[in-house]
Design an enzyme around this catalytic site. Structure first.
Site, PDB file in Angstrom:
ATOM      1  N   CYS A  24      36.962  25.093 -12.657  1.00 56.53           N
ATOM      2  CA  CYS A  24      35.826  24.863 -11.744  1.00 56.53           C
ATOM      3  C   CYS A  24      35.264  26.186 -11.196  1.00 56.53           C
ATOM      4  O   CYS A  24      35.988  26.976 -10.582  1.00 56.53           O
ATOM      5  CB  CYS A  24      36.263  23.967 -10.587  1.00 56.53           C
ATOM      6  SG  CYS A  24      34.917  23.572  -9.445  1.00 56.53           S
ATOM      7  N   CYS A  40      32.610  16.994  -8.890  1.00 53.53           N
ATOM      8  CA  CYS A  40      31.915  18.280  -8.886  1.00 53.53           C
ATOM      9  C   CYS A  40      30.533  18.098  -9.517  1.00 53.53           C
ATOM     10  O   CYS A  40      30.346  17.272 -10.404  1.00 53.53           O
ATOM     11  CB  CYS A  40      32.717  19.321  -9.651  1.00 53.53           C
ATOM     12  SG  CYS A  40      31.959  20.974  -9.586  1.00 53.53           S
ATOM     13  N   ASP A  83      29.196  20.009 -11.499  1.00 55.32           N
ATOM     14  CA  ASP A  83      29.234  20.595 -12.847  1.00 55.32           C
ATOM     15  C   ASP A  83      28.688  19.609 -13.890  1.00 55.32           C
ATOM     16  O   ASP A  83      29.136  18.467 -13.973  1.00 55.32           O
ATOM     17  CB  ASP A  83      30.688  20.972 -13.181  1.00 55.32           C
ATOM     18  CG  ASP A  83      30.779  21.855 -14.414  1.00 55.32           C
ATOM     19  OD1 ASP A  83      30.298  21.441 -15.489  1.00 55.32           O
ATOM     20  OD2 ASP A  83      31.330  22.965 -14.314  1.00 55.32           O
ATOM     21  N   ARG A 109      29.129  19.309 -16.864  1.00 52.77           N
ATOM     22  CA  ARG A 109      30.040  18.887 -17.938  1.00 52.77           C
ATOM     23  C   ARG A 109      30.992  17.766 -17.516  1.00 52.77           C
ATOM     24  O   ARG A 109      31.853  17.363 -18.304  1.00 52.77           O
ATOM     25  CB  ARG A 109      30.855  20.098 -18.417  1.00 52.77           C
ATOM     26  CG  ARG A 109      29.981  21.209 -18.982  1.00 52.77           C
ATOM     27  CD  ARG A 109      30.739  22.507 -19.088  1.00 52.77           C
ATOM     28  NE  ARG A 109      31.132  23.018 -17.768  1.00 52.77           N
ATOM     29  CZ  ARG A 109      31.832  24.128 -17.571  1.00 52.77           C
ATOM     30  NH1 ARG A 109      32.236  24.847 -18.605  1.00 52.77           N
ATOM     31  NH2 ARG A 109      32.139  24.535 -16.352  1.00 52.77           N
ATOM     32  N   HIS A 121      37.906  19.454 -11.636  1.00 53.45           N
ATOM     33  CA  HIS A 121      38.055  19.772 -13.060  1.00 53.45           C
ATOM     34  C   HIS A 121      38.591  21.186 -13.214  1.00 53.45           C
ATOM     35  O   HIS A 121      38.246  22.081 -12.427  1.00 53.45           O
ATOM     36  CB  HIS A 121      36.720  19.607 -13.801  1.00 53.45           C
ATOM     37  CG  HIS A 121      35.655  20.556 -13.350  1.00 53.45           C
ATOM     38  ND1 HIS A 121      35.319  21.699 -14.055  1.00 53.45           N
ATOM     39  CD2 HIS A 121      34.864  20.563 -12.244  1.00 53.45           C
ATOM     40  CE1 HIS A 121      34.362  22.344 -13.409  1.00 53.45           C
ATOM     41  NE2 HIS A 121      34.070  21.679 -12.302  1.00 53.45           N
TER      42      HIS A 121
END
Ligand code: CO
Length: 213
Positions: A104, A45, A47, A49, A101
């Site tokens: 998400c 992803c 993302d 993080r 994750h």
């Protein structure tokens, strides 16, 4: 050129990082600039993080990375397909990891009924995963559990989407690799949960298998 301070910080960080690397290992850059031979392709992803290398303790040169919203494998995505073909045929990776994750935002958006304009077209693919597994997902009582169940099932479906490509099927036939792994990373404790694995020994619904490769 005037730069704002947050951008300036990145460039300063970069300078310090490069200096520290050379201090620790003078040959680092000359060694890496000559050849790329990663063993892994990571599909994760976008993302911020979930940085592939940090959470797996890998170094530059070790993981070939593709990231998009909700770690999707969509067969009309030229970007993903080009990365996949290059990784499998040219870099000869042994493993492909699809890593979702928990929590998400992309999957969460797909479970909602909000209009996200262009993004609707991307997350519609996640809605399809929900529709295919509606009973299993709705069986969960809490909203967070439903979200996390869909996140796990979505990873499984994307692993299968990889196996549905002629790129992977050809490699499985000719060199018995790569192995495909479905993982989900937890933002809460930093740990990865293994969800599924597919190898050349596994079979898809025959509808998706090409027998003239
Ligand atoms: Co995400």
């Amino acid at each position: 050129m005037k730069k704002n301070s947050s951008i300036k910080k990145l460039l300063e960080n970069n300078k310090h990082w490069a200096e520290a690397v050379v201090k620790d290992d003078p040959e680092f850059f000359s060694r890496l600039s000559n050849v790329q031979k990663p063993e892994f392709l990571w599909i994760g992803c976008s993302d911020s993080r979930v940085p592939a290398d940090r959470i797996t303790g890998t170094q530059p040169g070790e993981i070939f990375v593709h990231r998009n919203i909700a770690n999707m494998v969509i067969h009309t995505d030229m970007n993903l397909l080009a990365v996949l073909e290059y990784a499998v045929d040219h870099l000869d990776v042994s493993h492909i990891i699809v890593c979702g994750h928990y929590g998400c935002g992309g999957v969460k958006a797909a479970m909602s009924r909000h209009n996200f304009d262009l993004i609707n077209k991307w997350i519609r693919n996640i809605k399809d995963v929900y529709r295919m597994h509606r009973d299993t997902i709705d069986y969960q009582t809490k909203p967070d559990e439903r979200l996390n169940k869909l996140i796990e099932l979505n990873v499984e479906e994307q692993v299968m989407n990889l196996a549905k490509t002629s790129i992977v099927q050809k490699a499985w036939k000719n060199k018995k690799k790569p192995e495909i792994h479905g993982w989900v990373y937890s933002l809460e404790d930093g740990l990865i949960k293994e969800i599924c694995t597919m190898t050349h020994k596994d079979h898809l619904d025959p509808l998706y298998e090409f027998d003239d490769l």
